[in-house]
Design an enzyme around this catalytic site. Structure first.
Site, PDB file in Angstrom:
ATOM      1  N   LYS A  84       0.976  -1.563  -0.121  1.00 51.92           N
ATOM      2  CA  LYS A  84      -0.056   0.092   0.162  1.00 51.92           C
ATOM      3  C   LYS A  84       0.948   0.999   0.035  1.00 51.92           C
ATOM      4  O   LYS A  84       0.644   2.167  -0.480  1.00 51.92           O
ATOM      5  CB  LYS A  84      -0.929   0.320   1.134  1.00 51.92           C
ATOM      6  CG  LYS A  84      -1.994  -1.561   1.204  1.00 51.92           C
ATOM      7  CD  LYS A  84      -2.436  -1.417   0.156  1.00 51.92           C
ATOM      8  CE  LYS A  84      -4.032  -1.973   0.425  1.00 51.92           C
ATOM      9  NZ  LYS A  84      -3.487  -3.710   0.954  1.00 51.92           N
TER      10      LYS A  84
HETATM   11  C1  PLP Z   1      -4.453  -4.741   0.342  1.00 53.88           C
HETATM   12  C2  PLP Z   1      -3.390  -5.842   0.735  1.00 53.88           C
HETATM   13  C3  PLP Z   1      -4.124  -7.361  -0.398  1.00 53.88           C
HETATM   14  C4  PLP Z   1      -5.208  -7.037  -1.618  1.00 53.88           C
HETATM   15  O1  PLP Z   1      -4.757  -6.188  -2.035  1.00 53.88           O
HETATM   16  P1  PLP Z   1      -6.180  -5.581  -3.184  1.00 53.88           P
HETATM   17  O2  PLP Z   1      -5.645  -4.205  -4.364  1.00 53.88           O
HETATM   18  O3  PLP Z   1      -7.162  -4.922  -2.695  1.00 53.88           O
HETATM   19  O4  PLP Z   1      -6.649  -6.444  -4.116  1.00 53.88           O
HETATM   20  C5  PLP Z   1      -3.498  -7.703  -0.577  1.00 53.88           C
HETATM   21  N1  PLP Z   1      -1.823  -8.357   0.167  1.00 53.88           N
HETATM   22  C6  PLP Z   1      -1.489  -7.552   1.337  1.00 53.88           C
HETATM   23  C7  PLP Z   1      -0.626  -7.831   1.949  1.00 53.88           C
HETATM   24  C8  PLP Z   1      -2.542  -5.990   1.768  1.00 53.88           C
HETATM   25  O5  PLP Z   1      -1.923  -5.081   2.441  1.00 53.88           O
END
Ligand code: PLP
Length: 493
Positions: free
Chosen positions: A111
């Site tokens: 993120k």
């Molecule tokens: C948010 C997240 C995901 C999923 O990603 P999306 O964009 O919501 O599909 C997968 N792994 C981790 C560690 C995350 O923080």
């Protein structure tokens, strides 16, 4: 200028900066580009370009009301110092496959790639579109968005950020990361409910006239840091190009060869960025969607039926514990031939009866681009152990889900598996998986022990959590979220 339109109404057309500022369209739709007909990206140009250069190339296409200078400064600010490696998202060879490490940012999850940049874009968007206003960013988190958004937006002028997470639905380290957050403009609140309920309440508030009126009276503009915001999504396209360039440079492929990506998926943001990379001309064969036991997307991609009517499971990959996957709406918009009425109908069905079904022709079209699979919690742990023993590489549970799905599918092309978090964010599960845990330990002792065993470095931001003070302890119910927001807005700062 290319404008962003709502997936649910072609009449709603916004300049890029305004789409970033609003986050979600007033009709509940998501902002999308109708036409990717701008010049496709010349792959030969990216092979030897730096991450920052690729980022600037891509942002220029999407963000036409930002100047080149603004984009350059924002990209440098976001990626020059915040990430631990110069590649930003380095590719490593693990056994027969390649892993793209997306977790070297300030909060050790992917993120960070979007959320180190979004605050820069948001500040510029405020200058362009909302001068004199305050922006309130409401965010639902399944664990990782929250902390990354808080770090990105803390103490940003004219911005107030509030993060809501499902109580008991995130890992202990994730929760501690949020509760120790500093900054004058931040609020964090645990909510009795699961991620879907928290996200749905926030989306509902975005559309509630009374709520918006009350904010307008306070001269506040509402926005979002979730991947429904295009300002968060567009930065994620960049690492698909960077991965490809790194594959070519390491001679794993020749320029022009197609590769597959495996993406651990929850809200469909990450994998949608891959789909956009493909639309921009990146030679991608298949995008492989990896689910955990909440495998609603795997079912959708294999059968065309989206059905949220099922038990919501808390798993050992909590950031993917999601049944209502927001960004899928953007794919539906494309699959339907950009038919707003059709998208609206599916979304209404999802809301009202809990499911919808794609026609056969569209299922086939979808399966030209996407494949899918899922991993159980047990298998997730087995894979963590197996890959560690065989290849001396430590996967976090989300990345392990992706690895497992890759392993189970026929391997048609060279593949890049996206690793979305540091294993230390989920130290309990990872320690368990490699037989490390003994009962009395706390998370930090587990980290130390895992380090001694594996020699994988503990990210500084996680190691230092132990010393930080708890600054936030609030909790509420789903129906109490609105009151919490006003209480925080009206506090003395
Ligand atoms: C948010 C997240 C995901 C999923 O990603 P999306 O964009 O919501 O599909 C997968 N792994 C981790 C560690 C995350 O923080």
């Amino acid at each position: 200028m290319q404008k962003f339109e709502s997936t649910r109404n072609q009449q709603i057309q916004l300049e890029p900066s305004l789409a970033i500022l609003q986050g979600l369209s007033d009709d509940g739709g998501l902002f999308v580009l109708r036409d990717f007909g701008f010049q496709k990206i010349d792959i030969s140009q990216i092979i030897n370009a730096s991450y920052l250069e690729i980022a600037q190339m891509i942002f220029k296409f999407f963000l036409e009301d930002f100047s080149e200078e603004e984009i350059r400064d924002a990209v440098h600010y976001a990626y020059e110092k915040n990430f631990k490696t110069e590649e930003v998202t380095p590719l490593v060879k693990v056994g027969e496959t390649h892993i793209l490490e997306l977790f070297h940012g300030p909060t050790s999850a992917f993120k960070d790639v979007g959320l180190t940049l979004l605050p820069q874009l948001m500040s510029l968007a405020i200058q362009k579109q909302a001068s004199g206003k305050r922006v309130l960013i409401l965010t639902a988190t399944s664990g990782d968005t929250g902390k990354a958004a808080l770090e990105g937006f803390k103490d940003v002028d004219n911005v107030e950020i509030m993060v809501f997470y499902p109580k008991g639905g995130v890992s202990a380290i994730q929760e501690l990361q949020m509760k120790t957050q500093t900054g004058k403009n931040v609020s964090i609140c645990a909510v009795e409910g699961n991620f879907d309920q928290v996200q749905s309440e926030i989306k509902r508030l975005f559309l509630e006239d009374d709520f918006k009126k009350q904010l307008a009276e306070k001269n506040i503009q509402l926005s979002s840091a979730n991947s429904i915001n295009i300002g968060r999504l567009i930065p994620q396209i960049v690492y698909y190009f960077s991965a490809y360039a790194q594959m070519v440079r390491s001679k794993a492929i020749n320029i022009g060869d197609e590769i597959d990506f495996v993406v651990p998926t929850g809200n469909f943001g990450n994998i949608l960025a891959g789909y956009y990379a493909k639309k921009l001309g990146l030679p991608i064969g298949k995008l492989i969607c990896a689910s955990n036991e909440n495998n609603v997307l795997h079912e959708f991609i294999s059968t065309g039926c989206y059905n949220r009517q099922r038990a919501f499971l808390q798993t050992n990959s909590p950031s993917m514990d999601i049944l209502i996957s927001s960004n899928l709406e953007r794919l539906l918009y494309d699959l339907s031939g950009q038919d707003h009425e059709q998208v609206k109908e599916w979304m209404a069905k999802l809301h009202d009866i809990g499911n919808y079904q794609l026609p056969q022709s569209l299922i086939e079209e979808m399966q030209q681009i996407f494949a899918s699979g899922y991993a159980s919690q047990e298998k997730t742990k087995e894979i963590i152990k197996e890959v560690y023993q065989k290849d001396n590489y430590l996967l976090d549970p989300h990345s392990a889900v992706a690895y497992k799905v890759w392993k189970d599918l026929p391997q048609e092309r060279p593949t890049v598996i996206l690793a979305t978090a540091s294993p230390y964010k989920f130290v309990q599960t990872v320690s368990d998986a490699i037989n490390q845990t003994c009962q009395l330990e706390n998370e930090f002792q587990m980290m130390e022990k895992l380090y001694e065993e594996t020699q994988v470095k503990i990210p500084e931001n996680l190691a230092s959590l132990e010393e930080l003070e708890i600054n936030h302890q609030d909790d509420t119910s789903i129906s109490g979220m609105k009151e919490f927001i006003f209480k925080r807005l009206d506090r003395e700062v």
